[in-house]
Design a protein around this motif. Sequence first.
Motif, PDB file in Angstrom:
ATOM      1  N   PHE A  35       0.682  -1.186  -0.239  1.00  0.00           N
ATOM      2  CA  PHE A  35      -0.147  -0.065  -0.151  1.00  0.00           C
ATOM      3  C   PHE A  35       0.915   1.236  -0.113  1.00  0.00           C
ATOM      4  CE2 PHE A  35      -3.521  -2.629   1.853  1.00  0.00           C
ATOM      5  CZ  PHE A  35      -4.591  -2.629   0.955  1.00  0.00           C
ATOM      6  N   LYS A  36       1.960   1.203   0.707  1.00  0.00           N
ATOM      7  CA  LYS A  36       2.882   2.557   0.563  1.00  0.00           C
ATOM      8  C   LYS A  36       3.445   2.724  -0.425  1.00  0.00           C
ATOM      9  CE  LYS A  36       7.173   3.258   2.864  1.00  0.00           C
ATOM     10  NZ  LYS A  36       8.249   2.850   4.108  1.00  0.00           N
ATOM     11  N   LYS A  37       3.750   1.719  -1.197  1.00  0.00           N
ATOM     12  CA  LYS A  37       4.441   1.840  -2.545  1.00  0.00           C
ATOM     13  C   LYS A  37       3.443   2.556  -3.413  1.00  0.00           C
ATOM     14  CE  LYS A  37       7.256  -0.508  -5.969  1.00  0.00           C
ATOM     15  NZ  LYS A  37       7.709  -1.748  -6.249  1.00  0.00           N
ATOM     16  N   ALA A  38       2.129   2.004  -3.452  1.00  0.00           N
ATOM     17  CA  ALA A  38       1.125   2.487  -4.435  1.00  0.00           C
ATOM     18  C   ALA A  38       0.719   3.920  -4.136  1.00  0.00           C
ATOM     19  CB  ALA A  38       0.206   1.266  -4.591  1.00  0.00           C
ATOM     20  N   THR A  39       0.633   4.028  -2.883  1.00  0.00           N
ATOM     21  CA  THR A  39       0.166   5.472  -2.466  1.00  0.00           C
ATOM     22  C   THR A  39       1.217   6.302  -1.575  1.00  0.00           C
ATOM     23  OG1 THR A  39      -0.762   4.411  -0.551  1.00  0.00           O
ATOM     24  CG2 THR A  39      -2.361   4.410  -2.128  1.00  0.00           C
ATOM     25  N   SER A  40       1.203   6.125  -0.346  1.00  0.00           N
ATOM     26  CA  SER A  40       2.069   6.703   0.532  1.00  0.00           C
ATOM     27  C   SER A  40       2.141   6.069   1.663  1.00  0.00           C
ATOM     28  CB  SER A  40       1.675   8.312   0.504  1.00  0.00           C
ATOM     29  OG  SER A  40       0.384   8.420   1.397  1.00  0.00           O
ATOM     30  N   ALA A  41       3.163   6.586   2.569  1.00  0.00           N
ATOM     31  CA  ALA A  41       3.244   6.037   3.919  1.00  0.00           C
ATOM     32  C   ALA A  41       1.967   6.623   4.890  1.00  0.00           C
ATOM     33  CB  ALA A  41       4.564   6.549   4.717  1.00  0.00           C
ATOM     34  N   LEU A  42       1.373   7.766   4.582  1.00  0.00           N
ATOM     35  CA  LEU A  42       0.461   8.035   5.176  1.00  0.00           C
ATOM     36  C   LEU A  42      -0.932   7.309   4.982  1.00  0.00           C
ATOM     37  CD1 LEU A  42      -1.136  10.151   7.130  1.00  0.00           C
ATOM     38  CD2 LEU A  42      -1.194  11.785   5.203  1.00  0.00           C
ATOM     39  N   ASP A  43      -1.259   7.096   3.672  1.00  0.00           N
ATOM     40  CA  ASP A  43      -2.165   6.421   3.079  1.00  0.00           C
ATOM     41  C   ASP A  43      -2.171   5.021   3.792  1.00  0.00           C
ATOM     42  OD1 ASP A  43      -3.728   8.580   2.147  1.00  0.00           O
ATOM     43  OD2 ASP A  43      -2.642   8.306   0.090  1.00  0.00           O
ATOM     44  N   ALA A  44      -1.044   4.446   3.566  1.00  0.00           N
ATOM     45  CA  ALA A  44      -0.997   2.905   4.012  1.00  0.00           C
ATOM     46  C   ALA A  44      -1.095   2.857   5.532  1.00  0.00           C
ATOM     47  CB  ALA A  44       0.543   2.472   3.627  1.00  0.00           C
ATOM     48  N   ALA A  45      -0.611   3.671   6.348  1.00  0.00           N
ATOM     49  CA  ALA A  45      -0.868   3.819   7.775  1.00  0.00           C
ATOM     50  C   ALA A  45      -2.239   3.915   7.968  1.00  0.00           C
ATOM     51  CB  ALA A  45      -0.041   4.816   8.450  1.00  0.00           C
ATOM     52  N   LYS A  46      -3.091   4.918   7.310  1.00  0.00           N
ATOM     53  CA  LYS A  46      -4.547   5.073   7.397  1.00  0.00           C
ATOM     54  C   LYS A  46      -5.150   3.883   7.150  1.00  0.00           C
ATOM     55  CE  LYS A  46      -6.675   8.526   5.680  1.00  0.00           C
ATOM     56  NZ  LYS A  46      -7.127   9.626   4.808  1.00  0.00           N
ATOM     57  N   PHE A  47      -5.064   3.113   6.045  1.00  0.00           N
ATOM     58  CA  PHE A  47      -5.454   1.712   5.795  1.00  0.00           C
ATOM     59  C   PHE A  47      -5.406   0.912   7.038  1.00  0.00           C
ATOM     60  CE2 PHE A  47      -5.282  -2.435   4.504  1.00  0.00           C
ATOM     61  CZ  PHE A  47      -6.711  -2.777   4.225  1.00  0.00           C
ATOM     62  N   LEU A  48      -4.041   0.589   7.500  1.00  0.00           N
ATOM     63  CA  LEU A  48      -3.991  -0.339   8.382  1.00  0.00           C
ATOM     64  C   LEU A  48      -4.612   0.007   9.720  1.00  0.00           C
ATOM     65  CD1 LEU A  48      -2.157  -2.789   9.067  1.00  0.00           C
ATOM     66  CD2 LEU A  48      -0.338  -1.080   9.896  1.00  0.00           C
ATOM     67  N   GLN A  49      -4.677   1.430   9.954  1.00  0.00           N
ATOM     68  CA  GLN A  49      -5.404   1.841  11.466  1.00  0.00           C
ATOM     69  C   GLN A  49      -7.091   1.404  11.248  1.00  0.00           C
ATOM     70  OE1 GLN A  49      -5.729   5.861  11.921  1.00  0.00           O
ATOM     71  NE2 GLN A  49      -5.773   5.758  14.192  1.00  0.00           N
ATOM     72  N   ILE A  50      -7.387   1.564  10.171  1.00  0.00           N
ATOM     73  CA  ILE A  50      -9.071   1.308   9.976  1.00  0.00           C
ATOM     74  C   ILE A  50      -9.238  -0.001   9.885  1.00  0.00           C
ATOM     75  CG2 ILE A  50      -9.249   1.773   7.402  1.00  0.00           C
ATOM     76  CD1 ILE A  50     -11.835   2.799   9.986  1.00  0.00           C
ATOM     77  N   ASP A  51      -8.487  -0.626   9.217  1.00  0.00           N
ATOM     78  CA  ASP A  51      -8.596  -2.209   9.037  1.00  0.00           C
ATOM     79  C   ASP A  51      -8.326  -2.957  10.440  1.00  0.00           C
ATOM     80  OD1 ASP A  51      -9.043  -4.494   6.896  1.00  0.00           O
ATOM     81  OD2 ASP A  51      -7.396  -5.269   7.999  1.00  0.00           O
ATOM     82  N   THR A  52      -7.485  -2.480  11.055  1.00  0.00           N
ATOM     83  CA  THR A  52      -7.226  -3.175  12.329  1.00  0.00           C
ATOM     84  C   THR A  52      -8.529  -2.630  13.372  1.00  0.00           C
ATOM     85  OG1 THR A  52      -4.677  -2.865  12.152  1.00  0.00           O
ATOM     86  CG2 THR A  52      -5.360  -3.120  14.480  1.00  0.00           C
ATOM     87  N   TYR A  53      -8.656  -1.389  13.146  1.00  0.00           N
ATOM     88  CA  TYR A  53      -9.936  -0.898  14.152  1.00  0.00           C
ATOM     89  C   TYR A  53     -11.258  -1.750  13.707  1.00  0.00           C
ATOM     90  CZ  TYR A  53     -13.541   1.888  16.082  1.00  0.00           C
ATOM     91  OH  TYR A  53     -14.877   2.072  16.911  1.00  0.00           O
ATOM     92  N   ILE A  54     -11.413  -1.930  12.438  1.00  0.00           N
ATOM     93  CA  ILE A  54     -12.628  -2.758  12.164  1.00  0.00           C
ATOM     94  C   ILE A  54     -12.467  -4.326  12.689  1.00  0.00           C
ATOM     95  CG2 ILE A  54     -13.860  -3.878  10.276  1.00  0.00           C
ATOM     96  CD1 ILE A  54     -13.217  -1.322   8.470  1.00  0.00           C
ATOM     97  N   HIS A  55     -11.375  -4.733  12.530  1.00  0.00           N
ATOM     98  CA  HIS A  55     -11.268  -6.443  12.920  1.00  0.00           C
ATOM     99  C   HIS A  55     -11.455  -6.436  14.376  1.00  0.00           C
ATOM    100  CE1 HIS A  55     -11.541  -7.809   8.965  1.00  0.00           C
ATOM    101  NE2 HIS A  55     -10.685  -6.837   8.535  1.00  0.00           N
ATOM    102  N   ASN A  56     -10.439  -5.576  15.062  1.00  0.00           N
ATOM    103  CA  ASN A  56     -10.557  -5.339  16.492  1.00  0.00           C
ATOM    104  C   ASN A  56     -11.925  -5.397  17.112  1.00  0.00           C
ATOM    105  OD1 ASN A  56      -7.974  -6.274  16.546  1.00  0.00           O
ATOM    106  ND2 ASN A  56      -7.237  -4.201  17.101  1.00  0.00           N
ATOM    107  N   THR A  57     -12.844  -4.525  16.469  1.00  0.00           N
ATOM    108  CA  THR A  57     -13.998  -4.085  16.677  1.00  0.00           C
ATOM    109  C   THR A  57     -14.786  -5.339  16.616  1.00  0.00           C
ATOM    110  OG1 THR A  57     -13.913  -1.935  16.378  1.00  0.00           O
ATOM    111  CG2 THR A  57     -16.360  -2.643  16.611  1.00  0.00           C
ATOM    112  N   ILE A  58     -14.759  -6.256  15.876  1.00  0.00           N
ATOM    113  CA  ILE A  58     -15.584  -7.208  15.557  1.00  0.00           C
ATOM    114  C   ILE A  58     -15.116  -8.560  16.303  1.00  0.00           C
ATOM    115  CG2 ILE A  58     -16.045  -9.319  13.659  1.00  0.00           C
ATOM    116  CD1 ILE A  58     -15.973  -6.958  11.869  1.00  0.00           C
ATOM    117  N   ARG A  59     -13.679  -8.541  16.508  1.00  0.00           N
ATOM    118  CA  ARG A  59     -13.117  -9.690  17.578  1.00  0.00           C
ATOM    119  C   ARG A  59     -13.862  -9.345  19.039  1.00  0.00           C
ATOM    120  NH1 ARG A  59      -7.218 -11.368  16.104  1.00  0.00           N
ATOM    121  NH2 ARG A  59      -7.839 -12.356  14.091  1.00  0.00           N
ATOM    122  N   ASN A  60     -13.645  -8.067  19.333  1.00  0.00           N
ATOM    123  CA  ASN A  60     -14.138  -7.764  20.746  1.00  0.00           C
ATOM    124  C   ASN A  60     -15.554  -8.345  20.866  1.00  0.00           C
ATOM    125  OD1 ASN A  60     -11.805  -6.950  21.616  1.00  0.00           O
ATOM    126  ND2 ASN A  60     -11.973  -4.957  20.890  1.00  0.00           N
TER     127      ASN A  60
END
Length: 156
Positions: free
Chosen positions: A120-145
Amino acid sequence: MKNAIFIIALLLIVSIHTSFAQSSENDEITLIQASFGMDKKQIIEGYMDLPETVSPGFWTIYQSYETSRKELARERLKIINDFLSEYEKIGEEEADDLAKRTLKNDLALSKLHSSYYKKFKKATSALDAAKFLQIDTYIHNTIRNAMQQELPFIDQ
């Protein structure tokens, strides 16, 4: 956004509890993932707000990521299903097997995140890649919890 994720998690939990009793496990997991996948993509699309110049590359990588992640999620749901079918009579061997499978699944998800963060970082930017990782982790942690709150504890 938190309400949308909570609703998705609740629907997923209800679907899991009713679906395993009604139909084949693989068919139900596929249906759950398809439904969840559409909602998840809309949440990510709204959160990421990518410029048109990088959007196509991001979504191509996202599709590849989701294919790999769905396999891990499928395994996670099988672990949960196995736990639910065994928890009343769980012994040392069953507990050990479930724990090892869960740890292996968690490690595989972390490795997947690491691998795809770079893409993702290579295709977009470090900021966008980090944003994706943050939202993806948030979604899955919310569901897991939410799912964890519905699962019985061993020996309880």
